[in-house]
Design a protein around this motif. Structure first.
Motif, PDB file in Angstrom:
ATOM      1  N   SER A 157      20.803  30.772  17.478  1.00  0.00           N
ATOM      2  CA  SER A 157      21.975  31.557  17.114  1.00  0.00           C
ATOM      3  C   SER A 157      22.348  31.318  15.654  1.00  0.00           C
ATOM      4  O   SER A 157      21.894  30.362  15.017  1.00  0.00           O
ATOM      5  CB  SER A 157      23.162  31.182  18.007  1.00  0.00           C
ATOM      6  OG  SER A 157      23.504  29.818  17.813  1.00  0.00           O
ATOM      7  N   SER A 158      23.213  32.179  15.148  1.00  0.00           N
ATOM      8  CA  SER A 158      23.713  32.026  13.784  1.00  0.00           C
ATOM      9  C   SER A 158      24.919  31.093  13.775  1.00  0.00           C
ATOM     10  O   SER A 158      25.543  30.830  14.813  1.00  0.00           O
ATOM     11  CB  SER A 158      24.118  33.382  13.216  1.00  0.00           C
ATOM     12  OG  SER A 158      25.276  33.867  13.882  1.00  0.00           O
ATOM     13  N   ALA A 159      25.283  30.616  12.593  1.00  0.00           N
ATOM     14  CA  ALA A 159      26.451  29.752  12.460  1.00  0.00           C
ATOM     15  C   ALA A 159      27.712  30.471  12.931  1.00  0.00           C
ATOM     16  O   ALA A 159      28.567  29.879  13.600  1.00  0.00           O
ATOM     17  CB  ALA A 159      26.597  29.302  11.004  1.00  0.00           C
ATOM     18  N   ALA A 160      27.842  31.760  12.602  1.00  0.00           N
ATOM     19  CA  ALA A 160      29.018  32.520  13.011  1.00  0.00           C
ATOM     20  C   ALA A 160      29.109  32.632  14.532  1.00  0.00           C
ATOM     21  O   ALA A 160      30.200  32.525  15.113  1.00  0.00           O
ATOM     22  CB  ALA A 160      28.977  33.912  12.382  1.00  0.00           C
ATOM     23  N   GLU A 161      27.995  32.852  15.188  1.00  0.00           N
ATOM     24  CA  GLU A 161      27.993  32.956  16.645  1.00  0.00           C
ATOM     25  C   GLU A 161      28.398  31.635  17.287  1.00  0.00           C
ATOM     26  O   GLU A 161      29.163  31.612  18.262  1.00  0.00           O
ATOM     27  CB  GLU A 161      26.606  33.389  17.123  1.00  0.00           C
ATOM     28  CG  GLU A 161      26.253  34.826  16.741  1.00  0.00           C
ATOM     29  CD  GLU A 161      24.778  35.131  16.882  1.00  0.00           C
ATOM     30  OE1 GLU A 161      24.414  36.318  16.809  1.00  0.00           O
ATOM     31  OE2 GLU A 161      23.976  34.189  17.051  1.00  0.00           O
ATOM     32  N   ARG A 162      27.910  30.531  16.740  1.00  0.00           N
ATOM     33  CA  ARG A 162      28.258  29.223  17.299  1.00  0.00           C
ATOM     34  C   ARG A 162      29.734  28.914  17.121  1.00  0.00           C
ATOM     35  O   ARG A 162      30.385  28.384  18.030  1.00  0.00           O
ATOM     36  CB  ARG A 162      27.396  28.125  16.662  1.00  0.00           C
ATOM     37  CG  ARG A 162      25.925  28.252  16.991  1.00  0.00           C
ATOM     38  CD  ARG A 162      25.154  26.986  16.680  1.00  0.00           C
ATOM     39  NE  ARG A 162      25.058  26.697  15.265  1.00  0.00           N
ATOM     40  CZ  ARG A 162      24.143  27.210  14.442  1.00  0.00           C
ATOM     41  NH1 ARG A 162      23.278  28.103  14.912  1.00  0.00           N
ATOM     42  NH2 ARG A 162      24.088  26.872  13.171  1.00  0.00           N
ATOM     43  N   LEU A 168      36.345  30.166  21.240  1.00  0.00           N
ATOM     44  CA  LEU A 168      36.713  30.787  22.510  1.00  0.00           C
ATOM     45  C   LEU A 168      36.741  29.768  23.648  1.00  0.00           C
ATOM     46  O   LEU A 168      37.543  29.890  24.581  1.00  0.00           O
ATOM     47  CB  LEU A 168      35.752  31.924  22.838  1.00  0.00           C
ATOM     48  CG  LEU A 168      35.895  33.165  21.954  1.00  0.00           C
ATOM     49  CD1 LEU A 168      34.807  34.180  22.271  1.00  0.00           C
ATOM     50  CD2 LEU A 168      37.278  33.804  22.119  1.00  0.00           C
ATOM     51  N   GLN A 169      35.889  28.752  23.566  1.00  0.00           N
ATOM     52  CA  GLN A 169      35.951  27.680  24.561  1.00  0.00           C
ATOM     53  C   GLN A 169      37.267  26.922  24.445  1.00  0.00           C
ATOM     54  O   GLN A 169      37.885  26.562  25.457  1.00  0.00           O
ATOM     55  CB  GLN A 169      34.765  26.732  24.384  1.00  0.00           C
ATOM     56  CG  GLN A 169      33.436  27.316  24.830  1.00  0.00           C
ATOM     57  CD  GLN A 169      32.285  26.355  24.619  1.00  0.00           C
ATOM     58  OE1 GLN A 169      32.376  25.389  23.860  1.00  0.00           O
ATOM     59  NE2 GLN A 169      31.177  26.600  25.298  1.00  0.00           N
ATOM     60  N   LEU A 170      37.706  26.662  23.205  1.00  0.00           N
ATOM     61  CA  LEU A 170      39.000  26.013  23.007  1.00  0.00           C
ATOM     62  C   LEU A 170      40.134  26.886  23.547  1.00  0.00           C
ATOM     63  O   LEU A 170      41.107  26.386  24.117  1.00  0.00           O
ATOM     64  CB  LEU A 170      39.241  25.727  21.526  1.00  0.00           C
ATOM     65  CG  LEU A 170      38.457  24.585  20.888  1.00  0.00           C
ATOM     66  CD1 LEU A 170      38.867  24.423  19.431  1.00  0.00           C
ATOM     67  CD2 LEU A 170      38.672  23.272  21.635  1.00  0.00           C
ATOM     68  N   LYS A 171      40.011  28.201  23.343  1.00  0.00           N
ATOM     69  CA  LYS A 171      41.042  29.133  23.818  1.00  0.00           C
ATOM     70  C   LYS A 171      41.231  29.024  25.327  1.00  0.00           C
ATOM     71  O   LYS A 171      42.358  29.153  25.827  1.00  0.00           O
ATOM     72  CB  LYS A 171      40.664  30.565  23.438  1.00  0.00           C
ATOM     73  CG  LYS A 171      41.591  31.623  24.043  1.00  0.00           C
ATOM     74  CD  LYS A 171      41.072  33.007  23.765  1.00  0.00           C
ATOM     75  CE  LYS A 171      41.838  34.046  24.572  1.00  0.00           C
ATOM     76  NZ  LYS A 171      41.590  33.906  26.038  1.00  0.00           N
ATOM     77  N   GLU A 172      40.161  28.792  26.063  1.00  0.00           N
ATOM     78  CA  GLU A 172      40.263  28.688  27.514  1.00  0.00           C
ATOM     79  C   GLU A 172      41.194  27.556  27.924  1.00  0.00           C
ATOM     80  O   GLU A 172      41.849  27.613  28.964  1.00  0.00           O
ATOM     81  CB  GLU A 172      38.875  28.475  28.130  1.00  0.00           C
ATOM     82  CG  GLU A 172      37.946  29.672  27.999  1.00  0.00           C
ATOM     83  CD  GLU A 172      38.508  30.895  28.684  1.00  0.00           C
ATOM     84  OE1 GLU A 172      38.977  30.769  29.838  1.00  0.00           O
ATOM     85  OE2 GLU A 172      38.504  31.980  28.079  1.00  0.00           O
ATOM     86  N   GLN A 225      36.335  40.666  18.475  1.00  0.00           N
ATOM     87  CA  GLN A 225      35.293  40.373  17.509  1.00  0.00           C
ATOM     88  C   GLN A 225      34.669  39.006  17.762  1.00  0.00           C
ATOM     89  O   GLN A 225      33.451  38.844  17.698  1.00  0.00           O
ATOM     90  CB  GLN A 225      35.866  40.431  16.088  1.00  0.00           C
ATOM     91  CG  GLN A 225      34.861  40.089  14.984  1.00  0.00           C
ATOM     92  CD  GLN A 225      33.707  41.076  14.904  1.00  0.00           C
ATOM     93  OE1 GLN A 225      33.811  42.201  15.396  1.00  0.00           O
ATOM     94  NE2 GLN A 225      32.618  40.667  14.290  1.00  0.00           N
ATOM     95  N   LEU A 226      35.499  38.033  18.074  1.00  0.00           N
ATOM     96  CA  LEU A 226      34.977  36.699  18.387  1.00  0.00           C
ATOM     97  C   LEU A 226      34.118  36.756  19.640  1.00  0.00           C
ATOM     98  O   LEU A 226      33.059  36.119  19.711  1.00  0.00           O
ATOM     99  CB  LEU A 226      36.129  35.704  18.570  1.00  0.00           C
ATOM    100  CG  LEU A 226      36.967  35.398  17.323  1.00  0.00           C
ATOM    101  CD1 LEU A 226      38.113  34.456  17.674  1.00  0.00           C
ATOM    102  CD2 LEU A 226      36.110  34.795  16.209  1.00  0.00           C
ATOM    103  N   GLN A 227      34.563  37.545  20.636  1.00  0.00           N
ATOM    104  CA  GLN A 227      33.796  37.673  21.871  1.00  0.00           C
ATOM    105  C   GLN A 227      32.452  38.347  21.610  1.00  0.00           C
ATOM    106  O   GLN A 227      31.431  37.970  22.196  1.00  0.00           O
ATOM    107  CB  GLN A 227      34.586  38.469  22.902  1.00  0.00           C
ATOM    108  CG  GLN A 227      33.927  38.548  24.273  1.00  0.00           C
ATOM    109  CD  GLN A 227      33.792  37.183  24.914  1.00  0.00           C
ATOM    110  OE1 GLN A 227      34.761  36.450  25.027  1.00  0.00           O
ATOM    111  NE2 GLN A 227      32.587  36.841  25.331  1.00  0.00           N
ATOM    112  N   ARG A 228      32.446  39.331  20.729  1.00  0.00           N
ATOM    113  CA  ARG A 228      31.188  39.998  20.399  1.00  0.00           C
ATOM    114  C   ARG A 228      30.212  39.020  19.770  1.00  0.00           C
ATOM    115  O   ARG A 228      29.024  38.999  20.104  1.00  0.00           O
ATOM    116  CB  ARG A 228      31.449  41.152  19.429  1.00  0.00           C
ATOM    117  CG  ARG A 228      30.209  42.014  19.133  1.00  0.00           C
ATOM    118  CD  ARG A 228      30.456  42.990  18.026  1.00  0.00           C
ATOM    119  NE  ARG A 228      30.636  42.336  16.750  1.00  0.00           N
ATOM    120  CZ  ARG A 228      29.621  41.855  15.997  1.00  0.00           C
ATOM    121  NH1 ARG A 228      28.368  41.967  16.428  1.00  0.00           N
ATOM    122  NH2 ARG A 228      29.856  41.275  14.838  1.00  0.00           N
TER     123      ARG A 228
END
Length: 237
Positions: A157-162, A168-172, A225-228
């Motif tokens: 994956s790319s740095a942005a994807e990671r 998003l994991q923190l958001k949970e 956008q973050l989810q994408r």
């Protein structure tokens, strides 16, 4: 469960263990076996709880505060692998390692209260209660699967994807206002990127309105956008 002849530390350990997912569906008496010989401890930020290479005689059950596990590279750089929160076990897997030593350092990240649970008590409980051994095996297998996915994710994956996936994991757990449990240098190492890359991403994302904040405190705005960006990290099982 009757707590006759239990020391206060053991009784408190049982109460906390019964809230852990490891004990889901298991007889409450099993927690009493695990708690035998438990010792309470309070630690201040920066206190070392165990060192890499120390004999692994006990594991930890966190009642309050945060504990981080880390390693030093050959160059002396520190890499934090995980931050543990209240109710979680720390280093239970090390209790079954054939070399019998801790594979990492553990340090109190904040003021915390914890219990040291004895390896010998855990072994005896698993030997006498196969359901506990199966539950631990399921938990360790899940952790191993997570690490396999993480290695695959970092290498493909790319740095942005990671970064998007991490936020998003923190958001949970925290909601749309998140506090990073690591400083940016540690987080960059955790996500397999350079600190400069992480800083650039946050700067770009603020300019685009994805997030706002600084240092460890961030507000997530454009979740779609973050989810994408993070979608490649999601697996069907």
């Amino acid at each position: 469960m009757t707590k006759v002849n239990m020391l206060p530390e053991e009784a408190a350990t049982v109460s906390l263990l019964l809230q852990h997912r490891l004990m889901a569906g298991l007889d409450a008496a099993i927690a009493g076996l695990m708690a035998q010989g438990a010792q309470a401890r309070e630690a201040m930020p920066g206190d070392i709880l165990f060192r890499e290479g120390d004999e692994a005689r006990s594991y930890l059950l966190l009642e309050s505060g945060e504990v981080e596990v880390f390693r030093y590279s050959h160059h002396g750089d520190e890499r934090v692998f995980h931050v543990f929160e209240p109710g979680q076990l720390v280093a239970e897997a090390a209790m079954f390692m054939p070399h019998g030593r801790y594979p990492m350092w553990a340090r109190a990240r904040t003021a915390c209260r914890l219990f040291r649970l004895q390896r010998s008590s855990l072994h005896q409980a698993c030997q006498s209660q196969p359901a506990l051994a199966m539950s631990m095996l399921a938990g360790l297998s899940s952790a191993l699967y997570g690490q396999v996915n993480k290695v695959d994710w970092i290498t493909s994956s790319s740095a942005a994807e990671r970064l998007a996936n991490y936020l998003l994991q923190l958001k949970e757990r925290q909601g749309t206002t998140v506090q990073l449990p690591l400083n940016q240098r540690q987080l960059a190492a955790h996500l397999g990127m350079r600190a400069e890359t992480l800083s650039r991403l946050f700067t770009e994302w603020q300019a685009r309105g994805y997030v706002t904040g600084r240092r460890c405190d961030w507000k997530l705005h454009d979740l779609s956008q973050l989810q994408r960006l993070a979608s490649l990290a999601q697996r069907p099982f």
